[in-house]
Design a protein around this motif. Structure first.
Motif, PDB file in Angstrom:
ATOM      1  N   GLY A 291       0.767  -1.236   0.000  1.00 36.49           N
ATOM      2  CA  GLY A 291       0.000   0.000   0.000  1.00 36.49           C
ATOM      3  C   GLY A 291       0.798   1.286   0.000  1.00 36.49           C
ATOM      4  O   GLY A 291       0.267   2.344  -0.317  1.00 36.49           O
ATOM      5  N   SER A 292       2.069   1.224   0.367  1.00 39.44           N
ATOM      6  CA  SER A 292       2.920   2.420   0.384  1.00 39.44           C
ATOM      7  C   SER A 292       4.378   1.984   0.276  1.00 39.44           C
ATOM      8  O   SER A 292       4.699   0.807   0.508  1.00 39.44           O
ATOM      9  CB  SER A 292       2.690   3.239   1.665  1.00 39.44           C
ATOM     10  N   PRO A 293       5.286   2.907  -0.074  1.00 42.13           N
ATOM     11  CA  PRO A 293       6.696   2.532  -0.245  1.00 42.13           C
ATOM     12  C   PRO A 293       7.255   1.746   0.941  1.00 42.13           C
ATOM     13  O   PRO A 293       7.004   2.087   2.096  1.00 42.13           O
ATOM     14  CB  PRO A 293       7.383   3.882  -0.409  1.00 42.13           C
ATOM     15  N   VAL A 294       8.017   0.693   0.623  1.00 40.35           N
ATOM     16  CA  VAL A 294       8.565  -0.199   1.651  1.00 40.35           C
ATOM     17  C   VAL A 294      10.020   0.186   1.891  1.00 40.35           C
ATOM     18  O   VAL A 294      10.912  -0.167   1.125  1.00 40.35           O
ATOM     19  CB  VAL A 294       8.460  -1.672   1.207  1.00 40.35           C
ATOM     20  N   LEU A 295      10.260   0.916   2.986  1.00 39.61           N
ATOM     21  CA  LEU A 295      11.597   1.444   3.255  1.00 39.61           C
ATOM     22  C   LEU A 295      12.512   0.429   3.917  1.00 39.61           C
ATOM     23  O   LEU A 295      13.736   0.491   3.755  1.00 39.61           O
ATOM     24  CB  LEU A 295      11.497   2.678   4.150  1.00 39.61           C
ATOM     25  N   SER A 296      11.961  -0.487   4.686  1.00 40.01           N
ATOM     26  CA  SER A 296      12.775  -1.430   5.447  1.00 40.01           C
ATOM     27  C   SER A 296      12.000  -2.722   5.668  1.00 40.01           C
ATOM     28  O   SER A 296      10.764  -2.735   5.611  1.00 40.01           O
ATOM     29  CB  SER A 296      13.184  -0.824   6.797  1.00 40.01           C
ATOM     30  N   MET A 297      12.732  -3.802   5.923  1.00 37.16           N
ATOM     31  CA  MET A 297      12.113  -5.102   6.177  1.00 37.16           C
ATOM     32  C   MET A 297      12.970  -5.908   7.141  1.00 37.16           C
ATOM     33  O   MET A 297      14.180  -5.677   7.257  1.00 37.16           O
ATOM     34  CB  MET A 297      11.945  -5.894   4.872  1.00 37.16           C
ATOM     35  N   ALA A 298      12.326  -6.862   7.836  1.00 33.74           N
ATOM     36  CA  ALA A 298      13.034  -7.804   8.704  1.00 33.74           C
ATOM     37  C   ALA A 298      12.217  -9.090   8.771  1.00 33.74           C
ATOM     38  O   ALA A 298      10.990  -9.070   8.607  1.00 33.74           O
ATOM     39  CB  ALA A 298      13.220  -7.228  10.103  1.00 33.74           C
ATOM     40  N   CYS A 299      12.899 -10.218   8.966  1.00 36.59           N
ATOM     41  CA  CYS A 299      12.222 -11.508   9.111  1.00 36.59           C
ATOM     42  C   CYS A 299      12.412 -12.021  10.534  1.00 36.59           C
ATOM     43  O   CYS A 299      13.521 -11.963  11.086  1.00 36.59           O
ATOM     44  CB  CYS A 299      12.784 -12.514   8.116  1.00 36.59           C
TER      45      CYS A 299
END
Length: 290
Positions: free
Chosen positions: A233-241
Motif C-alpha cells: 500500500g505504500s513505499p517499503v523502506l525497510s524489512m526484517a524476518c
C-alpha cells in the motif's frame, strides 16, 4: 586397469558418459558405472540434452532422476528431460514397450515445481499414452503446493500417489550461486519503481524486495522466480524476518506484519511519525528506527 583408464577418460572428457553408463551397467563394471553416474548427476542438464540421452535404460534413468543428489537448476528440467526420453521411446520402441516405464513419472518432484507451469504446461507436454497417469500426479503436486502455502511446510500432508521423496529438495537443486561470484548476473524484474529494501528469510528460503511502488516481491532462492507479490500500500523502506513473519516499515511511519509463507497481512500499526528507515531483529524482538 581398463576400469582405471576409463574412469580417467570420463573425468577429463565426459562426452561419452551416457554410453559408458549404459555399457558399464550391462557388463557389471561397478567402478566405471559409479564414475559415469556421478558425472551424469553433476551435469544432468547438459547430458539430458545430448543426442544419446534417450538411449539410457529405464533402470538407469529411474535411479538417476530418483537421486536426491541430482544437480539441476529446477525440477522442471527433470520433467522435461523425462518427456524427451518418452518421446524418443515412442518413436523407436512403441507405446506398449513404455507402459512399464510410467513409473518414471512418479520420480519427478511435482510439489517443488512452479504452480503455473504445472497447470498450463506440464500436462500439454506429456505424450498421449501417459496423459491420464500424469494428471493424477500433477493434481497431487498442486494439492501439496497449496498445503505448503497454507502451513509453511509439508509436515502432515497426505502425499496421495506421490512418495516421500517428492517433497524433499535435491541436494544439488537450485541456483548455482558460484556463477555469480565468477562475474555472471541475473536480473530479476517485476517492480515498477526503485527497490528500497531487501531481506533474506532463511526459514522460507526466500529473498524479499521492497519497492517505492508499494509492493513486496518474494523471490525463491532456489529458482530466482517470484513466488508472490504483497500489496503493502505504500513505499517499503525497510524489512526484517522473524521466524515465519515478515515485518515491513513504510514511509509514513507504519509497520506491517505478514505471514511470510502464505503472503497474508496479519496486522499493521502506526509506529513512528516519519518513515521507518530501519528494522532489525534481536533476541526475538523487532526494533524499528525512524
Amino acid at each position: 586397469m581398463i576400469e582405471d583408464s576409463t574412469i580417467q577418460i570420463l573425468q577429463s572428457n565426459g562426452t561419452e558418459c551416457i554410453e559408458a553408463l549404459n555399457c558399464s551397467y550391462d557388463l557389471g563394471l561397478f567402478r566405471v558405472e559409479q564414475a559415469a553416474r556421478a558425472e551424469v548427476l553433476q551435469k544432468f542438464e547438459e547430458y539430458s540434452k545430448s543426442e544419446n540421452f534417450p538411449t539410457l535404460s529405464e533402470t538407469i534413468l529411474e535411479s538417476v532422476i530418483g537421486d536426491s543428489c541430482l544437480h539441476v537448476d529446477n525440477e522442471e528440467s527433470v520433467f522435461e528431460s523425462l518427456i524427451r526420453w518418452f518421446n524418443h521411446g515412442l518413436m523407436t520402441r512403441g507405446s506398449e514397450h513404455l507402459v512399464t516405464a510410467q513409473n518414471l513419472l512418479s520420480k519427478v518432484r511435482y510439489p517443488l515445481m512452479d504452480r503455473e507451469y504445472l497447470v498450463s504446461q506440464a500436462v500439454a507436454m506429456v505424450p498421449a499414452p501417459f496423459a491420464e497417469r500424469i494428471r493424477g500426479l500433477i493434481q497431487d503436486g498442486l494439492r501439496l503446493l497449496d498445503w505448503f502455502r497454507e502451513t509453511g511446510s509439508f509436515d502432515g500432508a497426505d502425499l496421495g500417489s506421490l512418495d516421500g521423496l517428492s517433497v524433499v529438495r535435491r541436494a544439488g537443486y537450485g541456483v548455482r550461486w558460484e556463477r555469480y561470484a565468477e562475474g555472471c548476473e541475473a536480473r530479476l524484474e517485476g517492480h515498477a519503481d526503485v527497490i528500497l529494501s531487501l531481506v533474506e528469510c532463511e526459514r522460507e528460503d526466500t529473498v524479499c524486495s521492497g519497492s517505492e511502488d508499494g509492493t513486496v516481491r518474494v523471490w525463491s532462492k532456489a529458482t530466482l522466480a517470484c513466488e508472490r507479490v504483497l500489496d503493502a500500500g505504500s513505499p517499503v523502506l525497510s524489512m526484517a524476518c522473524l521466524g515465519g513473519l515478515l515485518v515491513t516499515g513504510h514511509d509514513m511511519g507504519q509497520v506491517q506484519v505478514w505471514d511470510a509463507a502464505a503472503g497474508s497481512r496479519l496486522r499493521g500499526f502506526q509506529a513512528h511519525d516519519t518513515g521507518v528507515e530501519v528494522l532489525a531483529v534481536h533476541a526475538g524482538l523487532v526494533c524499528s528506527g525512524s
